[in-house]
Write a protein that holds these residues in place. Structure first.
Motif, PDB file in Angstrom:
ATOM      1  N   GLU A 168       3.946   3.874   3.187  1.00  0.00           N
ATOM      2  CA  GLU A 168       3.430   2.543   3.509  1.00  0.00           C
ATOM      3  C   GLU A 168       3.491   2.260   5.002  1.00  0.00           C
ATOM      4  O   GLU A 168       4.376   2.764   5.695  1.00  0.00           O
ATOM      5  N   ASP A 169       2.563   1.424   5.462  1.00  0.00           N
ATOM      6  CA  ASP A 169       2.578   0.950   6.850  1.00  0.00           C
ATOM      7  C   ASP A 169       3.432  -0.301   7.023  1.00  0.00           C
ATOM      8  O   ASP A 169       3.890  -0.601   8.128  1.00  0.00           O
ATOM      9  N   THR A 170       3.648  -1.039   5.920  1.00  0.00           N
ATOM     10  CA  THR A 170       4.304  -2.353   5.993  1.00  0.00           C
ATOM     11  C   THR A 170       5.600  -2.375   6.792  1.00  0.00           C
ATOM     12  O   THR A 170       5.771  -3.251   7.641  1.00  0.00           O
ATOM     13  N   PRO A 171       6.533  -1.419   6.595  1.00  0.00           N
ATOM     14  CA  PRO A 171       7.780  -1.500   7.358  1.00  0.00           C
ATOM     15  C   PRO A 171       7.564  -1.412   8.871  1.00  0.00           C
ATOM     16  O   PRO A 171       8.384  -1.893   9.639  1.00  0.00           O
ATOM     17  N   PHE A 172       6.452  -0.805   9.277  1.00  0.00           N
ATOM     18  CA  PHE A 172       6.211  -0.547  10.704  1.00  0.00           C
ATOM     19  C   PHE A 172       5.255  -1.557  11.331  1.00  0.00           C
ATOM     20  O   PHE A 172       4.736  -1.341  12.420  1.00  0.00           O
ATOM     21  N   THR A 173       5.019  -2.650  10.633  1.00  0.00           N
ATOM     22  CA  THR A 173       4.134  -3.695  11.156  1.00  0.00           C
ATOM     23  C   THR A 173       4.634  -4.157  12.513  1.00  0.00           C
ATOM     24  O   THR A 173       5.796  -4.562  12.657  1.00  0.00           O
ATOM     25  N   ASN A 174       3.756  -4.054  13.522  1.00  0.00           N
ATOM     26  CA  ASN A 174       4.087  -4.526  14.871  1.00  0.00           C
ATOM     27  C   ASN A 174       3.525  -5.918  15.080  1.00  0.00           C
ATOM     28  O   ASN A 174       2.413  -6.212  14.656  1.00  0.00           O
ATOM     29  N   LEU A 175       4.297  -6.747  15.749  1.00  0.00           N
ATOM     30  CA  LEU A 175       3.864  -8.115  16.035  1.00  0.00           C
ATOM     31  C   LEU A 175       3.276  -8.153  17.441  1.00  0.00           C
ATOM     32  O   LEU A 175       3.980  -8.409  18.412  1.00  0.00           O
ATOM     33  N   ASN A 176       1.981  -7.866  17.533  1.00  0.00           N
ATOM     34  CA  ASN A 176       1.328  -7.816  18.838  1.00  0.00           C
ATOM     35  C   ASN A 176       0.547  -9.080  19.168  1.00  0.00           C
ATOM     36  O   ASN A 176       0.403  -9.433  20.329  1.00  0.00           O
ATOM     37  N   HIS A 177       0.009  -9.751  18.145  1.00  0.00           N
ATOM     38  CA  HIS A 177      -0.837 -10.931  18.343  1.00  0.00           C
ATOM     39  C   HIS A 177      -0.173 -12.152  17.688  1.00  0.00           C
ATOM     40  O   HIS A 177       0.591 -11.994  16.731  1.00  0.00           O
ATOM     41  N   PRO A 178      -0.489 -13.356  18.171  1.00  0.00           N
ATOM     42  CA  PRO A 178       0.109 -14.571  17.597  1.00  0.00           C
ATOM     43  C   PRO A 178      -0.061 -14.669  16.082  1.00  0.00           C
ATOM     44  O   PRO A 178       0.874 -15.048  15.372  1.00  0.00           O
TER      45      PRO A 178
END
Length: 191
Positions: A168-178
């Motif tokens: 899954e990608d979910t654990p690696f979600t990056n917060l780049n945009h508001p």
């Protein structure tokens, strides 16, 4: 007696897409995303440091300031091993709050002496700021810095790297945009 384990939170990015310093945004029950990550990693590792250009944090923490003028994770990695006399360190980006203890433990269980780096690989690609880096990477990192190549993916290709696959990608979600930050806040509140 077990060896002391070390982790470093990378919190020195420019946050240009966010429009403000994401390392200082509130998250969970913490005043900043950095404190949220620090609290989590302190439950897993013996010593946790923060890597950034300067100490911009209004709380007590152990800092590793970059030794070079360039601004990149490559510079952060070099500065860590030039500052700390350690053989290995776990690195996590400040803007990946959903990387949990299980994810980290899955990475660490692949630790073998002949490897330079162990990093996560999710369906969307490599996650170079979620992994274990060893001092043996330093000569290669210096070569890349001298070439002006700051891309961690290129460094990982040159090194003896083990890629730990995640479904899954979910654990690696990056917060780049508001909007990603707002969505992460909602997701975290609903857990």
């Amino acid at each position: 007696m077990t060896e002391t384990t070390y982790a470093v939170i990378f919190a020195g990015g420019k946050s240009s897409r966010m429009g403000e310093d994401k390392a200082l945004l509130p998250f969970g029950n913490y005043s900043t995303l950095t404190e949220f990550q620090l609290a989590k990693l302190n439950t897993i590792f013996d010593k946790v440091y923060i890597s950034a250009k300067e100490n911009k944090f209004g709380f007590d923490c152990m800092m590793i300031e970059d030794n070079y003028t360039e601004n990149s994770p490559l510079v952060g990695i070099i500065s860590i091993f030039e500052t700390l006399k350690v053989e290995e360190v776990f690195i996590l980006s400040v803007d990946a709050p959903f990387v949990n203890k299980e994810t980290i433990e899955k990475l660490l269980e692949h630790n073998e002496s002949m490897l330079d780096v162990i990093v996560a690989q999710s369906p969307s690609g490599l996650q170079p700021l979620c992994g274990l880096y060893k001092r043996s990477i330093l000569p290669l990192a210096h070569i890349q810095l001298a070439k002006g190549n700051h891309r961690l993916k290129d460094l990982l290709r040159l090194a003896n790297t083990f890629f730990v696959k995640f479904d899954e990608d979910t654990p690696f979600t990056n917060l780049n945009h508001p909007e990603e930050y707002q969505k992460a806040l909602r997701t975290f509140e609903n857990r």
